[in-house]
Design an enzyme around this catalytic site. Structure first.
Site, PDB file in Angstrom:
ATOM      1  CB  SER A 106      11.042 -55.130  44.773  1.00 47.37           C
ATOM      2  OG  SER A 106      10.412 -53.900  44.578  1.00 47.37           O
ATOM      3  CG  ASP A 135       5.045 -54.098  49.539  1.00 48.45           C
ATOM      4  OD1 ASP A 135       5.087 -52.997  48.957  1.00 48.45           O
ATOM      5  OD2 ASP A 135       5.721 -55.084  49.189  1.00 48.45           O
ATOM      6  CG  HIS A 191       8.739 -53.159  49.313  1.00 45.78           C
ATOM      7  ND1 HIS A 191       8.073 -53.849  48.321  1.00 45.78           N
ATOM      8  CD2 HIS A 191       9.945 -52.823  48.785  1.00 45.78           C
ATOM      9  CE1 HIS A 191       8.846 -53.925  47.246  1.00 45.78           C
ATOM     10  NE2 HIS A 191       9.984 -53.316  47.509  1.00 45.78           N
TER      11      HIS A 191
END
Length: 321
Positions: free
Chosen positions: A162, A255, A285
């Site tokens: 991320s 996601d 995610h």
């Protein structure tokens, strides 16, 4: 909560229902300190320690940052000369720390057969952009000068999930610009374009753990005032990718960041950078820390590490083929 897609992994659907039913506020509804405590509770307090990979050693350390020393942690899976992987944790540049990503680092060290240096970079809003970037660059430079003491071999890579994937991509570009060595990068559902207008941001805007209001909250806290979000240090997809390190890019079907991760892999390929990209169906995610909750997530973690290990140990990969 909005109706979830029936293709979502059932075990993760159950986890999302549990989170939703807890009545806890969402990240963007609390202060950064409260959000950090919530994230630690989810990732540290409820961890199944029987599933944590056991390594030869896990050592606390410090490394140079952009403005003084930063805490770090070194994960060694076994004796012998190994690649060194500098890891940057996710959390929107606002939350996360060495402990929240301890399992991820142990897993990469174990399954990729590499020494992992996890870096506790400065967080926003107390330290807005470019503090995290400066810390990531300084730590990687230090690691490059100390691979003999860290992994032992001369192979150096970066990895992150991320926001950490964003930092890894930025480091790869800037090391290329400086003529500094980097051998591989692992980008796990990375944020690559602050200004992206892509279908996944709409399709997966609500209900799949990371939501768009929280992404906006992260960005506002990280950017600070009068910062251009289109610059490559924030949006590496908008940078020059020619000549950066070979990459593994993995994304999840449900996601919001899926499409910008895929777009980054496509841009790497267009720039003739060796890249392996994998989209994991049914996942969300954060799946890299959800193996204890989902068989599919655990399989994706293992496949991700298999792909990255092949970059770190090319001789072994060639022998297997």
């Amino acid at each position: 909560m909005s109706e979830l897609d029936p293709r979502l992994d059932p075990q993760l659907a159950g986890l999302l229902a549990l989170v939703q039913g807890s009545g806890a506020p969402r990240m963007h509804e609390v202060t950064p300190d409260e959000a950090r405590a919530m994230f630690r509770a989810m990732t540290v307090d409820f961890r199944d320690h029987s599933r944590v990979p056991q390594l030869e050693s896990v050592t606390e350390a410090t490394v140079p940052g952009g403005d003084g020393e930063r805490p770090a942690r070194i994960y060694r899976p076994r004796a012998g000369d190994l690649p060194t992987v500098v890891f940057f944790h996710g959390g929107g540049w606002v939350i996360g720390d060495l402990d929240t990503h301890d399992l991820t680092c142990r897993t990469i060290a174990s399954l990729c057969d590499a020494v992992v240096l996890s870096v506790d970079y400065r967080l926003a809003p107390e330290h807005p952009f470019p503090a995290a970037v400066e810390d990531a660059l300084a730590a990687t430079r230090w690691a490059a000068d100390h691979t003999a003491e860290l992994g032992g071999s001369d192979v150096l890579a970066v990895a992150g999930d991320s926001a950490g994937g964003n930092l890894s991509a930025v480091v790869a570009q800037e090391r290329r610009d400086a003529g500094e060595r980097l051998d591989a990068q692992l980008l796990i559902y990375p944020g690559t374009d602050m200004l992206a207008e892509l279908p996944s941001r709409t399709e997966n805007a609500e209900g799949y753990f990371l939501d768009m209001p929280t992404m906006t909250w992260f960005a506002v806290n990280y950017l600070g005032a009068e910062t251009d979000p289109a610059q490559p240090r924030l949006s590496p997809l908008r940078g020059d990718l020619a000549g950066v390190a070979p990459a593994v890019v993995v994304v999840a079907q449900f996601d919001p960041l899926r499409d910008e991760g895929t777009a980054y892999a496509e841009a790497l390929a267009a720039a003739e950078v060796p890249v392996l990209v994998e989209e994991f169906d049914g996942l969300i995610h954060g799946f890299v820390d959800m193996g204890q909750h989902s068989v599919a997530a655990q399989q994706a973690i293992e496949e991700t590490c298999r792909l990255f290990r092949a970059l770190l140990h090319p001789a072994d990969s060639g022998a297997e083929e």
